[in-house]
Design a protein around this motif. Sequence first.
Motif, PDB file in Angstrom:
ATOM      1  N   TYR A   1      70.517  46.818 108.086  1.00  0.00           N
ATOM      2  CA  TYR A   1      71.738  46.057 107.361  1.00  0.00           C
ATOM      3  C   TYR A   1      71.608  46.253 105.956  1.00  0.00           C
ATOM      4  O   TYR A   1      72.776  46.493 105.358  1.00  0.00           O
ATOM      5  CB  TYR A   1      71.787  44.573 107.638  1.00  0.00           C
ATOM      6  CG  TYR A   1      72.737  43.792 107.103  1.00  0.00           C
ATOM      7  CD1 TYR A   1      74.142  44.014 107.450  1.00  0.00           C
ATOM      8  CD2 TYR A   1      72.667  42.886 105.953  1.00  0.00           C
ATOM      9  CE1 TYR A   1      75.193  43.425 106.905  1.00  0.00           C
ATOM     10  CE2 TYR A   1      73.791  42.391 105.349  1.00  0.00           C
ATOM     11  CZ  TYR A   1      74.946  42.460 105.967  1.00  0.00           C
ATOM     12  OH  TYR A   1      76.006  41.747 105.359  1.00  0.00           O
TER      13      TYR A   1
ATOM     14  N   LEU B   1      74.354  41.697 112.741  1.00  0.00           N
ATOM     15  CA  LEU B   1      74.099  40.404 112.357  1.00  0.00           C
ATOM     16  C   LEU B   1      73.949  39.371 113.572  1.00  0.00           C
ATOM     17  O   LEU B   1      73.096  38.490 113.494  1.00  0.00           O
ATOM     18  CB  LEU B   1      75.378  39.844 111.454  1.00  0.00           C
ATOM     19  CG  LEU B   1      75.583  40.558 110.261  1.00  0.00           C
ATOM     20  CD1 LEU B   1      76.673  40.187 109.549  1.00  0.00           C
ATOM     21  CD2 LEU B   1      74.316  40.303 109.139  1.00  0.00           C
TER      22      LEU B   1
ATOM     23  N   TYR C   1      72.431  34.203 109.731  1.00  0.00           N
ATOM     24  CA  TYR C   1      73.162  35.282 110.363  1.00  0.00           C
ATOM     25  C   TYR C   1      74.235  35.029 111.308  1.00  0.00           C
ATOM     26  O   TYR C   1      75.411  35.651 111.294  1.00  0.00           O
ATOM     27  CB  TYR C   1      71.964  36.108 111.340  1.00  0.00           C
ATOM     28  CG  TYR C   1      71.007  36.782 110.320  1.00  0.00           C
ATOM     29  CD1 TYR C   1      71.547  37.840 109.367  1.00  0.00           C
ATOM     30  CD2 TYR C   1      69.830  36.473 110.371  1.00  0.00           C
ATOM     31  CE1 TYR C   1      70.630  38.356 108.524  1.00  0.00           C
ATOM     32  CE2 TYR C   1      68.764  37.068 109.523  1.00  0.00           C
ATOM     33  CZ  TYR C   1      69.363  38.285 108.666  1.00  0.00           C
ATOM     34  OH  TYR C   1      68.494  38.763 107.856  1.00  0.00           O
TER      35      TYR C   1
END
Length: 236
Positions: free
Chosen positions: A160, A176, A195
């Motif tokens: 990410y 995520l 998240y």
Amino acid sequence: MEGIQPLFDRKMECIYCQHKSSVKNIRSRFIKVSSYDTDFCPQYSAESENALLYNIHVCPNCGFSYSADFSPYFPPSTRESIEDKICANWVPHDFGGERTIYEAIKTYKLASYCAVLKKEKHITIAGIYLRLAWLFRLSEDSAQEIRFMKLARQEYMNSYSTDDFKGTQVSEVKLLYLAGELSRRISDLPSAVRYFSMVIERQKQTTEPKIVEMAKERWQEIREDKKSQSAELIGS
């Protein structure tokens, strides 16, 4: 389907040494998934139908191990590193036949080491670690399952932060969500909430509403668990 076996031989050419060999694969018509865990681990109707067992190709000639997600490109100096650390120490072994869970675990461990040496994308390494966690879950080894969930989460976080998931089959929302769900499963609840919240914030932009709903469900479960724990403390 009479006479047709679930496993068939598939010809492969090693992306490292170009050695040709055959490996077993499961015909898609025999793969029956009964359900999925909250981290997308598939539950197959029978162990013999478990497609996870055959995702990794181990070259019987040089030992290089990889999945379909590996890039055919080898960055500078990685070939030398693989030759020194993998090929030079390889004791010829054939994983081309029918595999048990324990044999599959060996192939994924080999592939994870090869992926690191080859400097594969973080998203690719994360996928290998996640599947290792799934296999250890099936073998009921919770310590190793947690170990590889932690490794997978770190690689998803690295992916990410570097954006190396872009252009792959793993979307930002799914990445995520997985980071959140793995955080929840290893009991890092603050990270899990963070998240999951990031997934929910993207609900108007995503084309994967199911994943958003799953994030909401996990977030609610964490909230309810916290309430229950608080009530127990007050009651005691």
